[in-house]
Motif scaffolding. Sequence first.
Motif, PDB file in Angstrom:
ATOM      1  N   ALA A 124      23.953 -41.313 -27.699  1.00 27.50           N
ATOM      2  CA  ALA A 124      24.224 -42.135 -28.887  1.00 27.50           C
ATOM      3  C   ALA A 124      25.681 -41.962 -29.318  1.00 27.50           C
ATOM      4  O   ALA A 124      26.341 -42.919 -29.726  1.00 27.50           O
ATOM      5  CB  ALA A 124      23.273 -41.723 -30.017  1.00 27.50           C
ATOM      6  N   ARG A 125      26.185 -40.742 -29.195  1.00 29.62           N
ATOM      7  CA  ARG A 125      27.559 -40.473 -29.642  1.00 29.62           C
ATOM      8  C   ARG A 125      28.598 -40.938 -28.618  1.00 29.62           C
ATOM      9  O   ARG A 125      29.684 -41.390 -28.981  1.00 29.62           O
ATOM     10  CB  ARG A 125      27.689 -38.962 -29.865  1.00 29.62           C
ATOM     11  N   PHE A 126      28.252 -40.812 -27.330  1.00 31.76           N
ATOM     12  CA  PHE A 126      29.181 -41.201 -26.250  1.00 31.76           C
ATOM     13  C   PHE A 126      28.476 -42.221 -25.366  1.00 31.76           C
ATOM     14  O   PHE A 126      27.926 -41.885 -24.302  1.00 31.76           O
ATOM     15  CB  PHE A 126      29.583 -39.962 -25.445  1.00 31.76           C
ATOM     16  N   PRO A 127      28.487 -43.501 -25.772  1.00 27.64           N
ATOM     17  CA  PRO A 127      27.616 -44.494 -25.135  1.00 27.64           C
ATOM     18  C   PRO A 127      27.906 -44.764 -23.658  1.00 27.64           C
ATOM     19  O   PRO A 127      27.025 -45.250 -22.956  1.00 27.64           O
ATOM     20  CB  PRO A 127      27.842 -45.757 -25.982  1.00 27.64           C
ATOM     21  N   PRO A 228      36.445 -51.887 -17.914  1.00 21.48           N
ATOM     22  CA  PRO A 228      36.885 -52.747 -19.005  1.00 21.48           C
ATOM     23  C   PRO A 228      36.324 -52.269 -20.348  1.00 21.48           C
ATOM     24  O   PRO A 228      36.556 -52.877 -21.380  1.00 21.48           O
ATOM     25  CB  PRO A 228      36.285 -54.109 -18.630  1.00 21.48           C
ATOM     26  N   GLU A 229      35.587 -51.164 -20.337  1.00 20.00           N
ATOM     27  CA  GLU A 229      34.788 -50.803 -21.509  1.00 20.00           C
ATOM     28  C   GLU A 229      35.516 -49.886 -22.488  1.00 20.00           C
ATOM     29  O   GLU A 229      36.108 -48.894 -22.093  1.00 20.00           O
ATOM     30  CB  GLU A 229      33.512 -50.089 -21.048  1.00 20.00           C
ATOM     31  N   SER A 230      35.413 -50.191 -23.766  1.00 15.05           N
ATOM     32  CA  SER A 230      36.033 -49.327 -24.776  1.00 15.05           C
ATOM     33  C   SER A 230      35.279 -48.004 -24.893  1.00 15.05           C
ATOM     34  O   SER A 230      35.795 -47.044 -25.456  1.00 15.05           O
ATOM     35  CB  SER A 230      36.084 -50.028 -26.129  1.00 15.05           C
ATOM     36  N   ALA A 231      34.068 -47.936 -24.340  1.00 13.07           N
ATOM     37  CA  ALA A 231      33.295 -46.683 -24.409  1.00 13.07           C
ATOM     38  C   ALA A 231      34.039 -45.529 -23.747  1.00 13.07           C
ATOM     39  O   ALA A 231      33.707 -44.368 -23.985  1.00 13.07           O
ATOM     40  CB  ALA A 231      31.944 -46.875 -23.711  1.00 13.07           C
ATOM     41  N   TYR A 232      35.041 -45.840 -22.928  1.00 14.24           N
ATOM     42  CA  TYR A 232      35.740 -44.779 -22.209  1.00 14.24           C
ATOM     43  C   TYR A 232      37.177 -44.564 -22.700  1.00 14.24           C
ATOM     44  O   TYR A 232      37.945 -43.867 -22.049  1.00 14.24           O
ATOM     45  CB  TYR A 232      35.757 -45.088 -20.711  1.00 14.24           C
ATOM     46  N   PRO A 257      45.024 -47.240 -21.650  1.00 17.98           N
ATOM     47  CA  PRO A 257      44.875 -48.558 -22.276  1.00 17.98           C
ATOM     48  C   PRO A 257      44.663 -49.693 -21.265  1.00 17.98           C
ATOM     49  O   PRO A 257      43.901 -50.627 -21.515  1.00 17.98           O
ATOM     50  CB  PRO A 257      46.180 -48.736 -23.059  1.00 17.98           C
ATOM     51  N   ALA A 258      45.275 -49.618 -20.060  1.00 15.32           N
ATOM     52  CA  ALA A 258      45.105 -50.695 -19.072  1.00 15.32           C
ATOM     53  C   ALA A 258      43.729 -50.648 -18.406  1.00 15.32           C
ATOM     54  O   ALA A 258      43.391 -51.517 -17.603  1.00 15.32           O
ATOM     55  CB  ALA A 258      46.208 -50.602 -18.027  1.00 15.32           C
ATOM     56  N   GLY A 259      42.940 -49.616 -18.683  1.00 16.40           N
ATOM     57  CA  GLY A 259      41.566 -49.587 -18.187  1.00 16.40           C
ATOM     58  C   GLY A 259      41.337 -48.757 -16.941  1.00 16.40           C
ATOM     59  O   GLY A 259      40.270 -48.813 -16.352  1.00 16.40           O
ATOM     60  N   VAL A 301      31.567 -47.874 -15.467  1.00 15.83           N
ATOM     61  CA  VAL A 301      32.799 -47.765 -14.667  1.00 15.83           C
ATOM     62  C   VAL A 301      32.582 -48.481 -13.332  1.00 15.83           C
ATOM     63  O   VAL A 301      31.514 -48.379 -12.730  1.00 15.83           O
ATOM     64  CB  VAL A 301      33.146 -46.272 -14.403  1.00 15.83           C
ATOM     65  N   HIS A 302      33.603 -49.203 -12.853  1.00 14.68           N
ATOM     66  CA  HIS A 302      33.513 -49.875 -11.543  1.00 14.68           C
ATOM     67  C   HIS A 302      33.869 -48.864 -10.454  1.00 14.68           C
ATOM     68  O   HIS A 302      35.049 -48.609 -10.196  1.00 14.68           O
ATOM     69  CB  HIS A 302      34.479 -51.047 -11.472  1.00 14.68           C
TER      70      HIS A 302
END
Length: 379
Positions: A124-127, A228-232, A257-259, A301-302
């Motif tokens: 829940a804290r680190f989706p 592409p996820e902000s979760a990381y 920032p570039a992913g 993650v890809h």
Amino acid sequence: MKTFDAIVLGIGGMGSAALHALARRGLSVLGIEQFAIGHDRGSSHGEYRIIRRSYFEHPDYIPLVDASFEGWRALEKASGERLFERTGLLVVGNRDHAVIEGIERAHSRYRFALERLTPDAAMARFPGFRVAPDQIALFEPDAGMLRVEDCVITMCQQALDAGATLETGQTVRRWWREDGQCVVETDRSCFRAARLIIAAGPWTGTILSDLELPIRVERRMQMWFRTPESAYRAADRAPVFCYALDHGFFYGFPAEPAGAMKIAEHSGNDPVGSADELVRARLPHDLPRVQGFIRDYLPLVHGDETVRHSACMYSMTPDEHFIVDRHPSTPGVAFAAGFSGHGFKFAPAIGELLAKLVLDPAAPHPYEFLRCDRAAILR
Ligand SMILES: Cc1cc2nc3c(=O)[nH]c(=O)nc-3n(C[C@H](O)[C@H](O)[C@H](O)COP(=O)(O)OP(=O)(O)OC[C@H]3O[C@@H](n4cnc5c(N)ncnc54)[C@H](O)[C@@H]3O)c2cc1C
């Protein structure tokens, strides 16, 4: 022949810290490095290193980590550079895994900030992170990451500002002691000093061949994957992370920032004949295990392809503890080696220790478990 108070041989993670520690004390000190400062051919490159108090390896490292946190803070203050990012560290593993037990042991002795999270609470804290029902998650809020090349460059810059001299692109071929002085011969020149610190990283076996240290150089591949996820993202509270699994130990850092996100395996066994023979290209066996980890634990993650990669070297000792000591038979010489894949965070404390070992030859060694005559090294 130019003469100095001290020479530091090898200006990577530990050598740059020793150079800084000596220059700050007002000594005339020369650093000799075979490549450029902040290069990517040894053990101190790849953008980030983890710094943590969750020390499962040996609780005696924690006072050294405390001193190093102080050292990094002081370096940031003096230089105005941002070197450390406090992201917190998430450690996931089975409750009875040696890593989890080791962290609990270190915590019961040193009581640093540490939270225990159930799998549901952790997810829940680190989706972006999966935790299996039979695993436990530990979270160390004060841990984070160091910008490794910037740390090395900044320590050198501070040393230069304090009067140090640097010779780069010069390889030390031989060193010896004569007439109370250490003589260091490179492929271009010769220098003298009363004291010599050797911090040659994975090249230690060549430059300290007389000691026959049981150090095994191993290759590790650092790889960056796309997400592409902000979760990381660190900005969205993603932590640095370690997974201590039965089949391997994996770790990684928040996405830039570039992913692109650096994810790697700490465990493994990929010996390198000599440091000059490191294969820097990505090999077929580098990817599958990390891909499997990504598939199981980092679902957003890809993992199919890497964005970039960078090979690096571990210098493993039999007990995986460092060797930082005076040379057993040559006065005025100290060395640091065998950092076993977890040394960078300690650079400021190791730099200080090396300076003390050469400047106060009669003082007892303060850390028994780092001595070169401990049982695991002599065996
Ligand atoms: C992939 C990877 C991930 C890691 N992750 C972490 C982490 O998260 N946290 C952590 O704390 N640690 C980590 N480590 C370990 C840490 O980075 C190393 O322990 C540390 O950087 C070792 O520093 P060093 O000074 O011993 O070696 P190096 O930085 O390699 O320095 C040795 C220097 O000596 C020079 N040299 C050698 N021989 C000569 C010669 N004859 N003449 C002139 N120059 C010479 C070399 O060119 C080099 O610059 C990691 C290591 C790797 C490889």
